[in-house]
Design a protein around this motif. Structure first.
Motif, PDB file in Angstrom:
ATOM      1  N   ASP A   1      -4.095   0.504  -6.087  1.00 45.18           N
ATOM      2  CA  ASP A   1      -2.910   1.281  -5.708  1.00 45.18           C
ATOM      3  C   ASP A   1      -1.616   0.777  -6.321  1.00 45.18           C
TER       4      ASP A   1
ATOM      5  N   SER B   1      -6.912   8.395   0.226  1.00 46.20           N
ATOM      6  CA  SER B   1      -5.927   7.531   0.868  1.00 46.20           C
ATOM      7  C   SER B   1      -6.624   6.343   1.508  1.00 46.20           C
ATOM      8  N   THR B   2      -5.940   5.206   1.505  1.00 45.85           N
ATOM      9  CA  THR B   2      -6.503   4.030   2.172  1.00 45.85           C
ATOM     10  C   THR B   2      -6.551   4.236   3.678  1.00 45.85           C
TER      11      THR B   2
ATOM     12  N   ILE C   1      -5.896  -4.393  -1.393  1.00 45.34           N
ATOM     13  CA  ILE C   1      -5.192  -4.160  -0.138  1.00 45.34           C
ATOM     14  C   ILE C   1      -6.088  -3.473   0.885  1.00 45.34           C
ATOM     15  N   GLU C   2      -7.375  -3.723   0.786  1.00 45.61           N
ATOM     16  CA  GLU C   2      -8.321  -3.035   1.653  1.00 45.61           C
ATOM     17  C   GLU C   2      -9.066  -3.998   2.562  1.00 45.61           C
TER      18      GLU C   2
ATOM     19  N   ASP D   1       0.847  -1.191   0.000  1.00 43.85           N
ATOM     20  CA  ASP D   1       0.000   0.000   0.000  1.00 43.85           C
ATOM     21  C   ASP D   1       0.885   1.245   0.000  1.00 43.85           C
TER      22      ASP D   1
ATOM     23  N   HIS E   1       0.095   4.261   0.185  1.00 40.11           N
ATOM     24  CA  HIS E   1      -0.401   5.335   1.056  1.00 40.11           C
ATOM     25  C   HIS E   1       0.223   5.276   2.440  1.00 40.11           C
TER      26      HIS E   1
ATOM     27  N   GLU F   1     -11.045  -3.970  -2.936  1.00 39.45           N
ATOM     28  CA  GLU F   1      -9.700  -3.645  -3.418  1.00 39.45           C
ATOM     29  C   GLU F   1      -8.709  -4.624  -2.822  1.00 39.45           C
TER      30      GLU F   1
END
Lengths: 147, 303
Positions: free
Chosen positions: B277, B223-224, B253-254, B54, B56, B251
Motif C-alpha cells: 500500500d 481494502s485492508t 501493514i497486515e 495504511d 485504506h 504485507e
C-alpha cells in the motif's frame, strides 16, 4: 491352552499389533497435506527443438539465450543472419527467454536484433530488440505444442 | 551590528525564497516521492499519508487539514482510495487547493467487489455485477510513469514559470523508471511462468500480476479493511494445493494470522513481506527500493 508358550506369545503380540494399527491411525494427528507436485511437473512440458533466427545489420560479437537462469545457446555470428537449433522444454504456460547480445565498434550506436523462433516451421515469436553495445531483453515463447 | 543586519537580510531572503516554492500536499507515499522528484527545489512537498501508513483506513486530522488547505496542489491516488474522507476534506479546505487524482489518468484494472468474488482467485468472468477500479496502480511501473507526467502537468498548470524544470525532472525520473522496468522484466524472466502465483493478504497486486503474468490469490478484497471469508480461505487453500504454490506473502501493514494458518494447512512457505500500500522503510523507502524488494522477494520465494 496348549502349544509352545513362545508361539502363544508371538500370536498374542501379533494380535495386539494388528489391533493397534487402526487405533493409531484414528488417534494420531494428521500430517498437513503437502504439495509434493510442482506446477512444472504437473503441467505437461515437452522437450522440443526450437529454431532461432537472429538478424542484425551489424553482426553481434556474441548472442546468448538463457532459460530460467541456464544458458541454452551461445552464438558468434559472422554474418547478418545466424541460426541455432535449441532443445527447449516448453511448458504449457509458455517460457520467458533472456536474449543477450553485444556489439563491438561504436558504443553509442543503437543496434536492432530481430529474433525469430519457430517450431516445426511454425512461428512462435518474431520480435525486434534494441540495444547499444550491450543488449539484454526478454522474449516469451507461447505454451508447448504437443507433437 | 553590520553582521547582524546582513544576517537578517539573508535570512529574510531565504524565507522569501522558501515561500516562492509551490506548496504541495500528498495523500500517498508514492506520490510524495514523484512530487519531490518532479518538483525538485521548486516545490515544498508535505507527505500527509506517510510510508508505512495504511491509506485504506487513513483519516485526516485537523493538523492534516491545515496543511492541505495551505497547499496549492493536493495529490491523491484516486479510484476510491480516499473515498472515505475526500468529499469532507474538499469541503473543509475550501476552493484554494487543486486536487489532482491520478486514477483517471490510468487505464483501470476492473475487479469484482469482495463478497461476490468468494471463490479463490481474482479474475473477471462476467457475473453482471458492477466492477470497481483497482486503486493500487503504482504496482505497474508504466502507471507510475503516467503518474509522473500527470504530476508534471499539474505543477506546470500551478506554476508555469518553472515549466522547464518540471519537464526536465519528470523526464529524468521516467528514465530511472524505464531502467527499473527493464531490471524487473529480466528478474521475473528467471521465474518459470507456471510458478507465477501470488497469494497475498489483500487484493493489491493486480497491476503487477497483469504486467508479469501472475495469477493472484488475495485472501481479502482490495481494502485492508475487508475481512477474509472462511469460504474464500478454504478455496485458496484448495487452489494452493492444486497448483503447487510454493510460497505465500505477508504485507508490511497486515495482520499475518490468516496467511500463517494457510501456510500451516498447505505446506507452502512464507515468502517474506511485500509492500502493498505504498512505500516502506529502510531500503524500501523509495519507489525503486520498494519495487526491487517486492520483485526479489517474489522471485526468490517462488523459484
Amino acid at each position: 491352552m496348549t502349544g509352545s508358550p513362545l508361539l502363544r506369545l508371538a500370536l498374542v503380540l501379533a494380535g495386539i499389533v494388528l489391533l493397534a494399527i487402526p487405533a493409531l491411525r484414528l488417534t494420531s494427528r494428521a500430517t498437513p497435506e503437502r504439495s509434493a507436485v510442482s506446477p512444472t511437473e504437473k503441467n505437461t512440458a515437452s522437450v522440443r527443438e526450437v529454431r532461432f533466427t537472429f538478424l542484425s545489420p551489424t553482426p553481434p560479437a556474441e548472442i546468448t539465450v538463457e532459460a530460467h537462469g541456464a544458458q541454452v545457446a551461445k552464438l558468434r555470428p559472422d554474418a547478418t543472419l545466424a541460426t541455432a537449433d535449441v532443445a527447449l522444454t516448453l511448458p504449457t504456460a509458455g517460457i520467458d527467454l533472456i536474449i543477450r547480445a553485444n556489439w563491438t565498434g561504436d558504443p553509442e550506436k543503437i543496434n536492432p536484433l530481430r529474433v525469430q523462433a519457430s517450431l516445426d516451421g511454425n512461428p512462435l515469436t518474431d520480435t525486434t530488440l534494441w540495444g547499444d553495445s550491450r543488449m539484454e531483453d526478454v522474449i516469451t515463447l507461447p505454451g508447448s505444442h504437443n507433437p | 551590528m553590520k553582521f547582524a543586519f546582513t544576517f537578517l537580510m539573508l535570512a529574510s531572503l531565504a524565507l522569501a525564497h522558501a515561500d516562492n516554492k509551490l506548496p504541495v500536499a500528498s495523500l500517498s507515499s508514492v506520490l510524495t516521492e514523484i512530487a519531490q522528484e518532479v518538483g525538485g527545489d521548486k516545490v515544498n512537498v508535505t507527505g500527509v499519508v506517510q510510508a508505512g501508513m495504511d491509506p485504506h483506513d487513513f483519516s485526516p486530522t485537523t493538523g492534516d487539514v491545515k496543511v492541505i488547505s495551505k497547499a496549492r496542489v493536493v495529490l491523491l491516488s484516486g479510484y476510491g482510495m480516499e473515498a472515505a474522507y475526500l468529499t469532507k476534506l474538499e469541503k473543509s479546505v475550501g476552493p484554494g487547493p487543486e486536487f489532482v487524482a491520478i486514477g483517471p489518468y490510468i487505464k483501470p484494472l476492473l475487479i469484482e467487489p469482495r463478497g461476490h468474488d468468494d471463490h479463490g482467485h481474482s479474475h473477471s468472468h462476467g457475473h453482471g455485477e458492477e466492477k470497481m477500479p483497482d486503486p493500487h496502480w503504482w504496482h505497474s511501473i508504466q502507471n507510475v510513469q503516467i503518474a509522473t507526467d500527470a504530476v508534471r502537468d499539474a505543477f506546470i498548470a500551478a506554476d508555469p514559470a518553472n515549466k522547464a524544470a518540471y519537464v526536465a525532472n519528470a523526464a529524468a525520473y521516467n528514465r530511472k523508471l524505464t531502467a527499473l522496468a527493464q531490471w524487473a522484466k529480466l528478474e521475473i524472466a528467471k521465474l518459470p511462468r507456471d510458478r507465477r502465483a501470488l497469494v497475498t493478504s489483500h487484493d493489491a497486486f493486480g497491476y503487477f500480476a497483469r504486467d508479469y503474468g501472475f495469477k493472484v490469490y488475495p485472501i481479502s478484497g482490495i481494502s485492508t479493511e475487508d475481512q477474509p471469508s472462511s469460504k474464500n480461505v478454504r478455496a485458496i487453500i484448495s487452489e494452493i494445493k492444486k497448483e503447487g504454490v510454493k510460497a505465500v506473502f505477508l504485507e508490511n501493514i497486515e495482520n499475518p494470522k490468516v496467511l500463517t494458518e494457510i501456510t500451516r494447512e498447505t505446506g507452502a512457505k512464507t515468502g517474506g513481506v511485500l509492500y502493498a500500500d505504498g512505500l516502506g522503510t529502510g531500503a524500501a523507502s523509495t519507489y525503486e527500493g520498494m519495487f526491487r524488494h517486492n520483485v526479489t522477494a517474489v522471485v526468490s520465494a517462488l523459484q
